[in-house]
Design a protein around this motif. Structure first.
Motif, PDB file in Angstrom:
ATOM      1  N   GLN A  80      28.261  45.461  54.039  1.00 51.63           N
ATOM      2  CA  GLN A  80      28.963  45.340  52.764  1.00 51.63           C
ATOM      3  C   GLN A  80      29.591  43.952  52.623  1.00 51.63           C
ATOM      4  OE1 GLN A  80      27.649  48.120  51.126  1.00 51.63           O
ATOM      5  NE2 GLN A  80      29.678  48.386  50.216  1.00 51.63           N
ATOM      6  N   LEU A  81      29.401  43.352  51.465  1.00 54.09           N
ATOM      7  CA  LEU A  81      29.972  42.043  51.160  1.00 54.09           C
ATOM      8  C   LEU A  81      30.994  42.199  50.047  1.00 54.09           C
ATOM      9  CD1 LEU A  81      29.943  38.929  51.489  1.00 54.09           C
ATOM     10  CD2 LEU A  81      28.087  38.858  49.822  1.00 54.09           C
ATOM     11  N   THR A  82      32.192  41.652  50.271  1.00 57.45           N
ATOM     12  CA  THR A  82      33.245  41.686  49.257  1.00 57.45           C
ATOM     13  C   THR A  82      33.432  40.286  48.701  1.00 57.45           C
ATOM     14  OG1 THR A  82      34.394  43.502  50.367  1.00 57.45           O
ATOM     15  CG2 THR A  82      35.665  42.198  48.794  1.00 57.45           C
ATOM     16  N   LEU A  83      33.293  40.139  47.394  1.00 59.08           N
ATOM     17  CA  LEU A  83      33.494  38.864  46.716  1.00 59.08           C
ATOM     18  C   LEU A  83      34.674  38.994  45.759  1.00 59.08           C
ATOM     19  CD1 LEU A  83      29.806  37.897  45.768  1.00 59.08           C
ATOM     20  CD2 LEU A  83      31.078  37.336  47.855  1.00 59.08           C
ATOM     21  N   THR A  84      35.449  37.915  45.634  1.00 64.22           N
ATOM     22  CA  THR A  84      36.543  37.888  44.665  1.00 64.22           C
ATOM     23  C   THR A  84      36.490  36.582  43.884  1.00 64.22           C
ATOM     24  OG1 THR A  84      38.056  36.964  46.327  1.00 64.22           O
ATOM     25  CG2 THR A  84      38.073  39.360  46.035  1.00 64.22           C
ATOM     26  N   HIS A  85      36.892  36.661  42.625  1.00 65.20           N
ATOM     27  CA  HIS A  85      36.919  35.490  41.733  1.00 65.20           C
ATOM     28  C   HIS A  85      38.095  35.670  40.778  1.00 65.20           C
ATOM     29  CE1 HIS A  85      35.795  32.877  38.343  1.00 65.20           C
ATOM     30  NE2 HIS A  85      35.061  32.196  39.210  1.00 65.20           N
ATOM     31  N   PRO A  86      38.837  34.595  40.490  1.00 64.17           N
ATOM     32  CA  PRO A  86      40.042  34.738  39.650  1.00 64.17           C
ATOM     33  C   PRO A  86      39.781  35.313  38.263  1.00 64.17           C
ATOM     34  CG  PRO A  86      39.463  32.419  39.966  1.00 64.17           C
ATOM     35  CD  PRO A  86      38.660  33.202  40.946  1.00 64.17           C
ATOM     36  N   ALA A  87      38.578  35.105  37.728  1.00 61.00           N
ATOM     37  CA  ALA A  87      38.279  35.613  36.387  1.00 61.00           C
ATOM     38  C   ALA A  87      37.490  36.921  36.399  1.00 61.00           C
ATOM     39  CB  ALA A  87      37.499  34.562  35.592  1.00 61.00           C
ATOM     40  N   LEU A  88      36.912  37.263  37.533  1.00 61.73           N
ATOM     41  CA  LEU A  88      36.022  38.427  37.587  1.00 61.73           C
ATOM     42  C   LEU A  88      36.566  39.581  38.415  1.00 61.73           C
ATOM     43  CD1 LEU A  88      32.582  36.616  38.165  1.00 61.73           C
ATOM     44  CD2 LEU A  88      33.599  37.349  35.997  1.00 61.73           C
TER      45      LEU A  88
END
Length: 248
Positions: A80-88
Motif C-alpha cells: 500500500q502506498l499513501t500519498l498526500t498533497h495540500p490541495a488533494l
C-alpha cells in the motif's frame, strides 16, 4: 576527507511523491529499493514498464510542477502506498492493482496543454531513474548551502530529489568524485556522472508552485545547471543516517 550521511530518500512513483528513510540496504547493480519503482505513463507514450525508457514518456514535475508537492509513504509488507498533497488530501492505494486511483487523484495536477496521465506501470528491470543505468543520486549538503548563500535565503533540499545526502565535504567536491568510488556505510558506489537539472527543481515541494528559478541560480553562480551526481552500487550493504562516507 570523510563525511557522513544526513538524509535518505526514495520516490516510489516517479515524480509523484518522496519518502524519507532512516536506513536502506543497497544491492550491487540495482537502484535504491522501491525508488522510481513505478511511473505514470502519459497518453502520448507506449511505455509498458518492460524496459527502461527516458523520462519524456511519463508525467513528471518538469511539465507539471504541482506534482512536486506530493509526499509519500510506502508499506513494503502490504504494497500500500499513501500519498498526500495540500490541495488533494490523502490517497491510499496499491500501485500494482489500483493504478487508476492515482490517475483519478493526481490527474488534475497535469496542465491541460500537456500529455495527460493514462496508466501506472511497474519497472520490470530497474527503477525509472533518469539514467539508462540503475543509478542512485548523491547530494552534497555543502553544495546546497552554497546555493542558498547565492540565493540569499533558505531552499528546500527536497527540490533536488536526491537519494543520499552527505555532509562534511567541500562545496561541489562531489564533481571530483566522478570515476572514483565512494564508501557509504557498508556499501560502495562508483560515481558516474553529474545530475543535469530541469524545471522540476523550480517548484516548491510545499505548494507545487514555481517560485525559485534554480536553473538561473546555478547558471549565474557556477556556469552550469548541475547539482548532485549519479552513482552505481558496486558493493551491496546497509546504509543508515549518520554512517561514514569516504572517497576511495
Amino acid at each position: 576527507m570523510s563525511g557522513h550521511v544526513t538524509q535518505l530518500w526514495r520516490h516510489p512513483v516517479k515524480s509523484h511523491g518522496r519518502e524519507a528513510l532512516g536506513g536502506v540496504t543497497l544491492t550491487r547493480g540495482q537502484t535504491l529499493p522501491w525508488d522510481r519503482h513505478w511511473a505514470v505513463v502519459h497518453d502520448s507514450s507506449k511505455a509498458d514498464g518492460s524496459e527502461w525508457v527516458p523520462c519524456q514518456n511519463f508525467s513528471i514535475g518538469s511539465k507539471a510542477p504541482n506534482l512536486a508537492a506530493i509526499d509519500a509513504k510506502f508499506d513494503e509488507a502490504t504494497g500500500q502506498l499513501t500519498l498526500t498533497h495540500p490541495a488533494l488530501g490523502r490517497l491510499v492505494f496499491n500501485p500494482d492493482t489500483k493504478g487508476e486511483q492515482l490517475i483519478a487523484w493526481a490527474g488534475a495536477l497535469i496542465p491541460q496543454n500537456r500529455a495527460q496521465s493514462e496508466r501506472v506501470v511497474r519497472a520490470a528491470t530497474q527503477g525509472f531513474t533518469d539514467t539508462s543505468f540503475p543509478s542512485i543520486s548523491i547530494m552534497n549538503a555543502a553544495s546546497h548551502r552554497d546555493v542558498e548563500s547565492h540565493l540569499g535565503g533558505p531552499l528546500e533540499t527536497e527540490r533536488w530529489r536526491g537519494n543520499i545526502w552527505v555532509d562534511g565535504f567541500a562545496p561541489w567536491e562531489e564533481f571530483d568524485w566522478i570515476g572514483k568510488r565512494l564508501s557509504i556505510g557498508a556499501a560502495e558506489l562508483e560515481i558516474k556522472e553529474r545530475v543535469i537539472r530541469c524545471k522540476h527543481t523550480t517548484a516548491s515541494p510545499k505548494t507545487g508552485a514555481r517560485d525559485i528559478d534554480t536553473l538561473s541560480l546555478l547558471n549565474e553562480g557556477w556556469g552550469h545547471q548541475d547539482f548532485g551526481v549519479y552513482a552505481e552500487v558496486t558493493r551491496s550493504g546497509k546504509v543508515e543516517i549518520g554512517d561514514t562516507v569516504e572517497a576511495l
